[in-house]
Design a protein around this motif. Structure first.
Motif, PDB file in Angstrom:
ATOM      1  N   GLU A 218       1.253  -0.892   0.062  1.00 28.43           N
ATOM      2  CA  GLU A 218      -0.167   0.026  -0.036  1.00 28.43           C
ATOM      3  C   GLU A 218       1.223   1.125  -0.281  1.00 28.43           C
ATOM      4  OE1 GLU A 218      -3.089   0.945   0.173  1.00 28.43           O
ATOM      5  OE2 GLU A 218      -3.833  -0.906  -0.757  1.00 28.43           O
ATOM      6  N   PRO A 219       0.545   2.072  -0.720  1.00 28.99           N
ATOM      7  CA  PRO A 219       1.915   3.252  -0.821  1.00 28.99           C
ATOM      8  C   PRO A 219       1.142   4.081   0.674  1.00 28.99           C
ATOM      9  CG  PRO A 219       0.007   2.875  -2.293  1.00 28.99           C
ATOM     10  CD  PRO A 219      -0.470   2.338  -2.140  1.00 28.99           C
ATOM     11  N   VAL A 286       5.882   8.141  -3.077  1.00 27.65           N
ATOM     12  CA  VAL A 286       4.250   7.210  -3.623  1.00 27.65           C
ATOM     13  C   VAL A 286       3.954   7.584  -4.833  1.00 27.65           C
ATOM     14  CG1 VAL A 286       1.882   8.728  -3.008  1.00 27.65           C
ATOM     15  CG2 VAL A 286       3.426   7.313  -0.973  1.00 27.65           C
ATOM     16  N   GLU A 287       4.213   8.487  -5.418  1.00 28.94           N
ATOM     17  CA  GLU A 287       3.787   9.142  -6.577  1.00 28.94           C
ATOM     18  C   GLU A 287       4.105   8.276  -7.769  1.00 28.94           C
ATOM     19  OE1 GLU A 287       5.454  13.048  -7.419  1.00 28.94           O
ATOM     20  OE2 GLU A 287       3.413  13.673  -6.219  1.00 28.94           O
ATOM     21  N   THR A 290       2.937   4.727  -6.543  1.00 26.58           N
ATOM     22  CA  THR A 290       1.353   3.993  -7.326  1.00 26.58           C
ATOM     23  C   THR A 290       1.090   3.654  -8.816  1.00 26.58           C
ATOM     24  OG1 THR A 290       0.498   5.670  -5.527  1.00 26.58           O
ATOM     25  CG2 THR A 290      -0.863   5.334  -7.585  1.00 26.58           C
ATOM     26  N   ARG A 293       2.262  -0.237  -9.275  1.00 25.12           N
ATOM     27  CA  ARG A 293       1.445  -1.020  -9.057  1.00 25.12           C
ATOM     28  C   ARG A 293       0.256  -1.323 -10.070  1.00 25.12           C
ATOM     29  NH1 ARG A 293      -1.863  -0.047  -3.789  1.00 25.12           N
ATOM     30  NH2 ARG A 293      -1.666  -2.209  -3.103  1.00 25.12           N
ATOM     31  N   GLU A 294      -1.049   0.035 -10.440  1.00 26.71           N
ATOM     32  CA  GLU A 294      -1.524  -0.031 -11.243  1.00 26.71           C
ATOM     33  C   GLU A 294      -0.862  -0.806 -12.711  1.00 26.71           C
ATOM     34  OE1 GLU A 294      -2.685   3.110 -11.499  1.00 26.71           O
ATOM     35  OE2 GLU A 294      -3.072   3.672  -9.685  1.00 26.71           O
TER      36      GLU A 294
END
Ligand code: TYM
Length: 339
Positions: A218-219, A286-287, A290, A293-294
């Motif tokens: 999870e970010p 996080v940037e 994210t 992961r997608e």
């Protein structure tokens, strides 16, 4: 692809064992793989044969192998620009591995520090012979493709030395067939360290979960880990690996994910304290994770595309590997099979 003939060859591999790759894997190795697709004739593999040197749950192992491929694609490997394959799909790896086992001294293999560390931790009875000969299989991976360079993190340096020794030994005993490869280790990111214990490298086996940034976490969890990274009692933001390993690690991660120079970061954060650096770096991470992961999820959701990429990759890899193996058999004096 014609141009590829003149390009230097690279090969590298990553184990599929841990599910998610961590930031050390990415910054130490995979990021360079992505860059070298443009400049090299590049072969990259998921090292599943290496993974079984320690016990694996079969179902988990199979799905982690797919996950590893999906992450490599998500990180930017492009099957049009590189040959991406799974090691066990190319049986020549195990075959050349055997020949090289028979050229490796027992003492020589015993001196490998990764083996010594791992086997000391596990105890002799639980240590497999496969773990002992792990670096020899790695040499086979590299030599099969006549690799000029091998992009890896600093922890693989000794294995590369062994690979060079084996190549030279074979060449001098049986005639020059192997390219003697060089390690390609980027100084800046050769050793990303644990966030909680910044004197040890970031690694699934050695670190606590809080010390590792898993790319598929999870970010928010990753942001939290960055914010609670261990630094030091000083407040100055300066790159100094010896005296300030925690801060230096954060600067390294920041610099490599954003392409900003470390001196520029030192200037930007002058007088601002660790909190500001950590908050901003958490955002940078996080940037980055994210969309990663997608993209990984996207590849996992399309198993047919994944399978077809791997089938093509194995075919391309095998053509090169089979030729090298045939030469090695011939030079060593094996009687050729007549069909
Ligand atoms: P593996 O799966 O342990 O790690 C994959 C790559 O990540 C690098 N790495 C790091 N780099 C910087 N900082 C860290 N904390 C960090 N942790 C890991 C590793 O150096 C590696 O490049 N033996 C290899 C897999 C392999 C291989 C090969 C590599 C099998 N055959 C042939 C090159 C060529 C390994 O276990 O990597």
């Amino acid at each position: 692809m014609d141009m590829a003939i003149e390009r230097p060859r690279v090969l590298s591999g990553i184990q599929p064992t841990s599910g998610s790759f961590h930031l050390g894997n990415y910054l130490g190795a995979v990021r360079q793989w992505v860059a070298q697709q443009e400049t090299h004739d590049a072969f990259y593999m998921v090292a599943d044969l290496h993974a079984v040197t320690v016990p694996q749950d079969p179902a988990e192992f199979r799905s982690n192998t797919r996950l590893a491929v999906a992450q490599l694609l998500a990180a930017g490997l492009d099957p049009e620009r590189c040959t991406l394959f799974v090691q066990s799909h190319v049986p020549e790896h195990a075959q050349l591995g055997w020949l090289l086992n028979c050229l490796t001294g027992f003492g020589e293999a015993s001196r490998m520090t990764q083996f010594k560390d791992k086997s000391a931790k596990q105890g002799v009875e639980r240590t497999t012979v496969g773990l002992f000969t792990y670096p020899v299989l790695m040499a086979a991976d590299i030599l099969l493709y006549q690799s000029d360079q091998v992009p890896v993190g600093g922890d693989q340096r000794q294995h590369l030395e062994l690979t060079r020794d084996l190549a030279e030994r074979f060449n001098s005993r049986y005639g020059e067939i192997f390219t003697v490869p060089e390690a390609f280790i980027l100084k800046e990111t050769a050793r990303i360290v644990d966030l909680q214990d910044p004197v040890v490298k970031m690694s699934k086996s050695a670190s606590t979960p809080k010390g590792i940034i898993d790319l598929l976490d999870e970010p928010k969890a990753s942001a939290k880990k960055i914010k609670s990274a261990v630094t030091d009692t000083d407040t100055v933001i300066r790159f100094d690996e010896e005296h300030k390993p925690g801060v230096s690690n954060l600067l390294t991660i920041y610099a490599s994910l954003t392409g900003t120079g470390i001196p520029e970061l030192e200037q930007r954060y002058e007088g601002k304290g660790y909190g500001a650096l950590k908050t901003d770096l958490a955002e940078v991470v996080v940037e980055w994770v994210t969309p990663f992961r997608e993209r990984t999820r996207g590849y996992l959701d399309d198993p047919e595309t994944l399978d077809s990429i791997l089938a093509k990759g194995a075919e391309k890899a095998r053509a090169v590997a089979a030729e090298t193996l045939a030469q090695a058999y011939d030079r060593m004096g094996f009687l050729a099979a007549k069909h």
